[in-house]
Motif scaffolding. Structure first.
Motif, PDB file in Angstrom:
ATOM      1  N   TRP A 158      52.290 -32.478   4.543  1.00  0.00           N
ATOM      2  CA  TRP A 158      51.203 -31.499   4.487  1.00  0.00           C
ATOM      3  C   TRP A 158      49.855 -32.217   4.642  1.00  0.00           C
ATOM      4  N   ARG A 193      58.218 -22.079  -0.314  1.00  0.00           N
ATOM      5  CA  ARG A 193      56.813 -21.686  -0.494  1.00  0.00           C
ATOM      6  C   ARG A 193      55.874 -22.480   0.403  1.00  0.00           C
ATOM      7  N   TRP A 194      56.041 -23.791   0.474  1.00  0.00           N
ATOM      8  CA  TRP A 194      55.129 -24.608   1.268  1.00  0.00           C
ATOM      9  C   TRP A 194      55.400 -24.468   2.761  1.00  0.00           C
ATOM     10  N   SER A 195      56.636 -24.179   3.148  1.00  0.00           N
ATOM     11  CA  SER A 195      56.924 -23.906   4.568  1.00  0.00           C
ATOM     12  C   SER A 195      56.230 -22.620   5.001  1.00  0.00           C
ATOM     13  N   ARG A 196      56.259 -21.604   4.146  1.00  0.00           N
ATOM     14  CA  ARG A 196      55.547 -20.356   4.454  1.00  0.00           C
ATOM     15  C   ARG A 196      54.057 -20.590   4.588  1.00  0.00           C
ATOM     16  N   ARG A 197      53.487 -21.379   3.666  1.00  0.00           N
ATOM     17  CA  ARG A 197      52.057 -21.681   3.744  1.00  0.00           C
ATOM     18  C   ARG A 197      51.726 -22.429   5.038  1.00  0.00           C
ATOM     19  N   TRP A 254      53.368 -22.305   7.832  1.00  0.00           N
ATOM     20  CA  TRP A 254      53.499 -21.361   8.949  1.00  0.00           C
ATOM     21  C   TRP A 254      52.244 -20.496   9.052  1.00  0.00           C
ATOM     22  N   ARG A 255      51.748 -20.029   7.887  1.00  0.00           N
ATOM     23  CA  ARG A 255      50.533 -19.193   7.894  1.00  0.00           C
ATOM     24  C   ARG A 255      49.333 -19.978   8.411  1.00  0.00           C
ATOM     25  N   VAL A 256      49.207 -21.227   7.974  1.00  0.00           N
ATOM     26  CA  VAL A 256      48.089 -22.060   8.454  1.00  0.00           C
ATOM     27  C   VAL A 256      48.222 -22.279   9.960  1.00  0.00           C
ATOM     28  N   HIS A 279      49.628 -20.436  12.154  1.00  0.00           N
ATOM     29  CA  HIS A 279      49.462 -19.208  12.924  1.00  0.00           C
ATOM     30  C   HIS A 279      48.173 -18.460  12.567  1.00  0.00           C
ATOM     31  N   GLY A 280      47.330 -19.106  11.777  1.00  0.00           N
ATOM     32  CA  GLY A 280      46.035 -18.505  11.434  1.00  0.00           C
ATOM     33  C   GLY A 280      46.124 -17.226  10.638  1.00  0.00           C
ATOM     34  N   VAL A 281      47.175 -17.099   9.849  1.00  0.00           N
ATOM     35  CA  VAL A 281      47.370 -15.872   9.054  1.00  0.00           C
ATOM     36  C   VAL A 281      46.689 -16.021   7.696  1.00  0.00           C
TER      37      VAL A 281
END
Length: 192
Positions: free
Chosen positions: A118, A180-184, A186-188, A190-192
């Motif tokens: 990360w 949880r950190w994989s989701r975060r 992915w959001r970062v 993809h700009g979500v």
């Protein structure tokens, strides 16, 4: 005229949680040495002090608003160093199952590699342990205390249920961190 109480950020005590975490880091070598020399009773006392200090520094930081990014990192590092040291040495001495030490170390390795990834790929990381992670750390400390009590021949509950609880909590909290950190990430990404 009554002097105003200093705010949490200006309190002379605001660094106390960090100092307690550093004390826990400083206890790792003496505890490791005591375990290697099978000085179970003194090791038990120091592990108990480390366990109480883990709860104390978190309580003080939250209760008085003395949280800091450094404090969160010191707390996590202190926990990991202490627990890995104890599990590895006790497994090497044959007092803790090797499979359990491997699960404990494997979980912490996955978390450390994830945090490093990360940091390198995304940026600054602010540690926020989940309740599951806190329960995992608490159960590891309880298990170590039970093992050490048994080694000094105190009547304690059988440590096998604690061992399985540690294993289940390590796997569950490790998976929780990865998800949880994989989701975060992915959001970062993809700009979500």
């Amino acid at each position: 005229m009554i002097a105003a109480m200093p705010t949490a950020s200006h309190s002379p005590w605001r660094h106390l949680p960090n100092a307690i975490s550093m004390l826990r880091v400083a206890l790792v070598l003496p505890i490791g040495w005591l375990l290697l020399h099978r000085n179970w009773s003194v090791a038990l006392a120091l592990v108990a002090v480390a366990g109480v200090s883990d709860g104390l520094d978190g309580f003080l930081a939250r209760h008085y608003g003395w949280q800091s990014r450094l404090g969160g990192m010191l707390d996590a590092i202190a926990d990991k160093l202490l627990l890995i040291c104890c599990f590895v040495i006790l497994a090497w001495l044959g007092e803790v199952p090797i499979w359990l030490a491997a699960i404990v170390c494997g979980r912490d390795l996955v978390i450390a590699l994830g945090a490093l990834s990360w940091r390198l790929l995304i940026g600054r990381i602010d540690p926020h342990p989940s309740l599951l992670s806190k329960a995992c750390t608490l159960m590891q400390i309880v298990y170590l205390l039970a093992v050490l009590l048994a080694l000094i021949r105190w009547p304690v509950p059988v440590s096998w249920p604690f061992a399985w609880a540690v294993a289940v909590l390590c796997v569950a909290s490790g998976l929780d961190y990865v998800i949880r950190w994989s989701r975060r990430a992915w959001r970062v990404g993809h700009g979500v």
